[in-house]
Design a protein around this motif. Structure first.
Motif, short mmCIF file in Angstrom:
data_model
loop_
_atom_site.label_atom_id
_atom_site.label_comp_id
_atom_site.label_asym_id
_atom_site.label_seq_id
_atom_site.Cartn_x
_atom_site.Cartn_y
_atom_site.Cartn_z
N ALA A 34 -84.90 -136.20 69.69
CA ALA A 34 -84.66 -135.83 71.31
C ALA A 34 -85.12 -134.26 72.04
O ALA A 34 -84.53 -133.71 72.52
CB ALA A 34 -83.22 -135.98 71.34
N VAL A 35 -84.00 -133.39 70.31
CA VAL A 35 -84.28 -132.26 70.98
C VAL A 35 -85.09 -131.73 69.69
O VAL A 35 -84.46 -131.53 68.34
CB VAL A 35 -83.03 -130.97 71.06
N ALA A 36 -86.01 -130.97 69.70
CA ALA A 36 -87.39 -130.70 68.84
C ALA A 36 -87.11 -128.39 68.45
O ALA A 36 -87.55 -129.12 66.89
CB ALA A 36 -88.87 -130.87 68.99
N TYR A 37 -87.28 -128.47 69.47
CA TYR A 37 -86.25 -126.53 69.47
C TYR A 37 -84.75 -126.79 70.25
O TYR A 37 -85.06 -126.66 71.02
CB TYR A 37 -87.45 -126.10 69.92
N LYS A 38 -84.54 -124.93 69.70
CA LYS A 38 -83.84 -124.70 70.48
C LYS A 38 -84.05 -123.04 70.33
O LYS A 38 -83.76 -122.86 69.40
CB LYS A 38 -82.07 -124.32 69.97
N ILE A 39 -83.57 -122.11 71.57
CA ILE A 39 -84.12 -121.31 71.54
C ILE A 39 -83.18 -120.44 72.00
O ILE A 39 -82.61 -120.22 73.14
CB ILE A 39 -85.42 -120.95 72.09
N THR A 40 -82.76 -119.25 71.31
CA THR A 40 -80.91 -118.60 71.34
C THR A 40 -81.12 -116.77 71.02
O THR A 40 -82.32 -116.80 71.56
CB THR A 40 -79.87 -118.93 70.70
N GLU A 41 -80.09 -116.19 71.98
CA GLU A 41 -80.18 -115.27 71.74
C GLU A 41 -80.00 -115.13 70.32
O GLU A 41 -79.45 -116.05 69.83
CB GLU A 41 -79.00 -114.35 72.83
N GLU A 42 -79.78 -113.63 69.81
CA GLU A 42 -79.82 -113.92 68.64
C GLU A 42 -78.14 -113.80 67.74
O GLU A 42 -77.84 -114.56 66.48
CB GLU A 42 -80.13 -112.11 68.18
N ASP A 43 -77.12 -113.90 68.93
CA ASP A 43 -75.69 -113.87 68.49
C ASP A 43 -75.16 -115.98 69.01
O ASP A 43 -74.36 -116.23 68.47
CB ASP A 43 -74.96 -113.91 69.47
N GLY A 44 -76.63 -116.74 69.12
CA GLY A 44 -76.67 -118.33 69.36
C GLY A 44 -76.44 -118.52 70.20
O GLY A 44 -76.17 -119.86 70.54
N THR A 45 -76.17 -117.71 71.65
CA THR A 45 -76.33 -118.00 72.97
C THR A 45 -77.48 -118.76 73.52
O THR A 45 -78.63 -118.80 73.07
CB THR A 45 -76.31 -116.71 74.31
N PRO A 46 -77.40 -120.19 73.61
CA PRO A 46 -78.33 -120.62 74.39
C PRO A 46 -79.49 -120.45 75.17
O PRO A 46 -78.84 -119.37 76.40
CB PRO A 46 -77.32 -122.20 75.12
N GLN A 47 -80.49 -120.45 75.36
CA GLN A 47 -80.93 -119.75 76.75
C GLN A 47 -82.10 -121.05 76.86
O GLN A 47 -82.02 -121.76 77.72
CB GLN A 47 -82.32 -118.90 75.45
N PHE A 48 -83.05 -121.71 75.64
CA PHE A 48 -83.44 -123.39 76.43
C PHE A 48 -83.92 -124.80 74.99
O PHE A 48 -83.76 -123.76 73.71
CB PHE A 48 -85.24 -123.23 76.83
N THR A 49 -83.74 -125.91 75.85
CA THR A 49 -84.12 -126.26 74.73
C THR A 49 -85.38 -126.84 74.78
O THR A 49 -85.59 -127.15 75.79
CB THR A 49 -82.92 -127.35 74.33
N VAL A 50 -85.73 -127.68 73.54
CA VAL A 50 -87.91 -128.16 74.01
C VAL A 50 -87.16 -129.74 73.45
O VAL A 50 -87.05 -129.92 71.80
CB VAL A 50 -88.30 -127.42 73.10
N GLU A 106 -90.93 -131.35 77.18
CA GLU A 106 -90.12 -130.38 78.18
C GLU A 106 -89.00 -129.48 77.77
O GLU A 106 -87.59 -129.41 76.64
CB GLU A 106 -89.31 -131.67 78.76
N PHE A 107 -89.11 -128.45 77.89
CA PHE A 107 -88.78 -127.31 78.80
C PHE A 107 -87.26 -127.09 79.62
O PHE A 107 -87.71 -127.61 80.41
CB PHE A 107 -89.03 -126.23 78.66
N ARG A 108 -86.45 -126.65 79.36
CA ARG A 108 -84.87 -127.51 79.50
C ARG A 108 -84.49 -125.78 79.39
O ARG A 108 -84.38 -125.20 78.20
CB ARG A 108 -83.82 -128.59 79.18
N ASP A 109 -82.95 -125.42 80.80
CA ASP A 109 -82.43 -124.42 80.56
C ASP A 109 -81.63 -124.61 80.09
O ASP A 109 -81.02 -125.64 79.10
CB ASP A 109 -82.41 -123.17 81.92
N SER A 110 -81.10 -123.94 79.49
CA SER A 110 -79.26 -124.02 79.32
C SER A 110 -78.57 -124.52 79.54
O SER A 110 -77.71 -125.03 78.72
CB SER A 110 -78.69 -121.99 78.94
N SER A 111 -78.31 -125.00 80.96
CA SER A 111 -77.63 -126.13 81.18
C SER A 111 -78.13 -127.74 81.65
O SER A 111 -77.63 -128.41 81.81
CB SER A 111 -77.52 -126.32 82.60
N GLY A 112 -79.30 -127.44 80.74
CA GLY A 112 -79.57 -128.42 80.86
C GLY A 112 -81.56 -129.37 82.05
O GLY A 112 -81.58 -130.41 81.96
N LEU A 113 -81.01 -128.86 82.71
CA LEU A 113 -82.22 -128.99 83.92
C LEU A 113 -83.91 -127.98 83.15
O LEU A 113 -83.99 -127.50 82.92
CB LEU A 113 -81.83 -127.59 85.08
#
Length: 231
Positions: free
Chosen positions: A55-71, A83-90
């Protein structure tokens, strides 16, 4: 490629003989989406999760782990795309992979694969594709509104380097404006220590000011999918 070991996936890929460029900001902003243009040098981490179809193949975060995108994984999209989504899931956009004759990719607006905002295709050398090298073409959203469409079109070259570790330089003309590389800090092990079936490396994603971080995140997902067999 899906069943090759992490070591085999790397060592089977010839590295570019071209000298690597130093990181520099572009001479104008480059973007899919203007709100994601970096204003300072930025490092993100792409982390694969679960299987390539999860369901989530990738997470893209800042170095400290703060979410930026999910794929998402492909089976979680009814149109076989990531599907690329922002940190809020949109939803932001979708990445489609095509298999006709050779790999190619397209990026489209959410829910509409005909509303293409970017296309990618491997580069050919000596009559065959150079594995890991490709071009990404798109209408630069950061271009001034008064420009003609042909003046807004931009093509970035993605160049693969390295054997012991894989590096992918994102080149705009004579400038390397971002790079994606296998992470030493964030990976469980280095490939040369031995094979590991199905292992997909975490990647460091380094973006210079003036470049859209979502664009470079898309490049990171393409190289992970293509080079490390996350299909």
């Amino acid at each position: 490629m899906s069943y090759l070991s992490y070591r085999d996936a790397r060592m089977s890929l010839p590295s570019s003989s071209k000298p690597r460029k130093t990181l520099r900001s572009p001479n104008r902003d480059i973007a899919f989406r203007n709100q994601y243009i970096a204003r300072s040098k930025t490092t993100l981490v792409l982390r694969p999760f679960g299987s390539p179809q999860s369901a989530v193949a990738y997470k893209i975060t800042e170095e400290d782990g703060t979410p930026q995108f999910t794929v998402t994984g492909r089976k979680y999209s009814d149109r076989s795309c990531r599907e690329f989504r922002d940190s809020s899931g949109l939803p932001l956009f979708e990445l489609h992979r095509k298999w006709y004759r050779t790999n190619s990719w397209s990026v489209s607006l959410p829910g509409c694969d005909t509303a293409t905002i970017a296309t990618g295709s491997p580069r050919w050398a000596l009559g065959k594709t150079s594995f890991g090298d490709f071009n990404l073409s798109f209408e630069n959203a950061a271009a001034f509104g008064g420009k003609r469409l042909d003046e807004k079109m931009l093509t970035l070259n993605i160049e693969r380097h390295g054997n012991a570790l894989a590096f992918f330089d994102i080149v705009d003309g004579d400038r390397k404006v971002a790079e994606v590389k296998e992470s030493i800090h964030h990976n469980e092990r280095l490939a040369l220590l031995g094979p590991k079936i199905g292992y997909r490396p975490a990647m460091d994603v380094i973006i210079m000011p003036g470049v859209d971080i979502s664009l470079v995140a898309t490049v990171a997902v393409i190289v992970s999918d293509w080079v490390f067999g996350s299909s």
